[in-house]
Write a protein that holds these residues in place. Structure first.
Motif, PDB file in Angstrom:
ATOM      1  N   SER A  62      12.615  -5.421   0.409  1.00 44.19           N
ATOM      2  CA  SER A  62      12.257  -6.247   1.566  1.00 44.19           C
ATOM      3  C   SER A  62      12.184  -5.396   2.832  1.00 44.19           C
ATOM      4  N   ASP A  98      14.988 -12.639   1.688  1.00 45.46           N
ATOM      5  CA  ASP A  98      13.699 -11.990   1.959  1.00 45.46           C
ATOM      6  C   ASP A  98      12.928 -12.742   3.015  1.00 45.46           C
ATOM      7  N   ARG A 101      14.369 -12.111   6.431  1.00 47.26           N
ATOM      8  CA  ARG A 101      14.090 -10.757   6.942  1.00 47.26           C
ATOM      9  C   ARG A 101      12.624 -10.552   7.294  1.00 47.26           C
ATOM     10  N   GLU A 147       4.934  -8.098  -4.622  1.00 51.95           N
ATOM     11  CA  GLU A 147       6.295  -7.610  -4.831  1.00 51.95           C
ATOM     12  C   GLU A 147       6.919  -8.294  -6.036  1.00 51.95           C
TER      13      GLU A 147
HETATM   14 MG   LIG Z   1      14.356  -8.490  -1.241  1.00 46.29          MG
END
Ligand SMILES: [Mg+2]
Ligand SMILES: Nc1nc2c(ncn2[C@@H]2O[C@H](COP(=O)(O)OP(=O)(O)OP(=O)(O)O)[C@@H](O)[C@H]2O)c(=O)[nH]1
Length: 335
Positions: A62, A98, A101, A147
């Motif tokens: 992240s 995530d 952030r 991701e």
């Molecule tokens: Mg992460």
């Protein structure tokens, strides 16, 4: 094709973020609707560069992606991020983290984040992710980052959709190398030793070099390349140390990503890559459609019951039964 979808698609092509979100939900949840939408959207795709990024939990994905995205924003790129969660409920908390952030990027307007968590996508996670990539491509994203946590088979499939695959490892014993699926390591273009500020970063670089020496099959099979072509046009995986918290070495990283893109274009590997991607994607759709058809047949048909009886009585064997079912599907026998 209903007016509603047509309207959504034309707004998507104008860059309307809410239409993008809506269309992604639609393709994720219903493969029949996905088919209709993608048939209209596909001709508007092919412009985005797709990066696959993976790493063991806590390796800094992240933080790394946030830093990378900031760099791309400086280059005035429009970015899509797809966070693919394996269906394990254990990752729920991590995902929330995530989101928090990465939230800063929502306000910047040219970053779109989407998670594919736990929806039990019809036709599989890889299918849903591939369709989402297409929608973000048509939406006008220059770069799409996918991701994953890098541990499941569907993630290996997903990574085959990426132009450049990056794997994050961290200083310390080789545990993270073991955690990541071997299939992913084989298609990795750039190894990142993240957290280079921690002791043991150079040691990790040596571990990766050793691993690569053992793994001589790198990318040979991935692109279904002709072996001679592959020997000449071979990308040697790069290893880069980064500090995602300070951004150290990210300029270098951007250069290597650009270099890999150039390699794909100049050698023509990109066209092989595209062909193999189309093949595997179509195969996946076909498998899904066929299995749906077979399941429906098996559920609905009395004839199947009779065949089962015959196999049970040993007057028929399972191969012959399968061939009978193939006939019932209207497909050539022994296909
Ligand atoms: Mg992460
Ligand atoms: N020292 C150091 N810490 C880092 C670096 N990159 C990330 N971290 C820290 O490592 C921890 C995990 O980072 P995340 O970015 O959450 O890692 P992740 O891979 O996304 O983790 P999951 O989502 O849980 O799988 C955080 O405390 C980060 O601040 C780095 O380059 N150096």
């Amino acid at each position: 094709m209903s007016e509603k979808y047509k309207r959504l698609i034309s707004k998507l092509l104008e860059g309307d973020i809410r239409s993008a979100a809506r269309l992604i939900t639609l393709v994720e949840n219903d493969i029949q609707i996905a088919e209709k939408i993608i048939s209209q959207v596909y001709k508007h795709t092919g412009n985005a560069y797709i990066l696959g990024i993976t790493g063991a939990p806590g390796s800094g994905k992240s933080t790394f992606i946030s830093t990378l995205v900031k760099k791309f924003i400086e280059q005035e790129k429009k970015i899509g991020i797809i966070c693919v969660d394996p269906t394990s409920p254990l990752t729920g908390g991590a995902l929330l983290g995530d989101r928090i952030r990465m939230k800063q990027h929502f306000s910047m307007g040219n970053v779109f984040i989407r998670s594919m968590a736990n929806r039990g996508q019809l036709g599989g996670l890889a299918r849903a992710t591939e369709d989402t990539i297409k929608i973000l491509d048509a939406f006008g994203c220059d770069i799409i980052i996918v991701e994953t946590v890098g541990v499941g088979q569907s993630e290996v499939d997903i990574f085959k959709s990426a132009h450049t695959v990056l794997v994050l490892l961290v200083p310390g014993m080789g545990d993270d190398i073991q955690v990541i699926k071997a299939g992913i390591m084989e298609i990795t273009d750039i190894f990142i030793v993240n957290k280079m500020d921690l002791p043991g970063a150079d040691r990790k670089v040596s571990e990766i070099v050793q691993m690569l020496e053992l793994n001589m099959n790198y990318k040979f099979d991935n692109n279904n390349l002709n072996e001679d072509f592959a020997k000449i046009n071979r990308w040697t995986p790069e290893i880069i140390k980064t500090n995602s918290k300070t951004g150290e070495n990210f300029e270098n990283l951007l250069e290597v990503i650009a270099k890999h893109k150039e390699f794909l274009l100049e050698t023509g590997v990109i066209s092989n890559y595209l062909k193999s991607r189309i093949k595997s994607e179509t195969l996946k759709i076909l498998k899904y459609k066929l299995s749906q058809k077979i399941e429906k047949l098996i559920d609905d048909s009395h004839a199947i019951e009779e065949l089962i009886e015959e196999v049970k009585e040993r007057s028929m064997d399972p191969y012959s039964m399968a061939n009978k079912i193939v006939q019932m599907l209207g497909i050539e026998e022994n296909f």
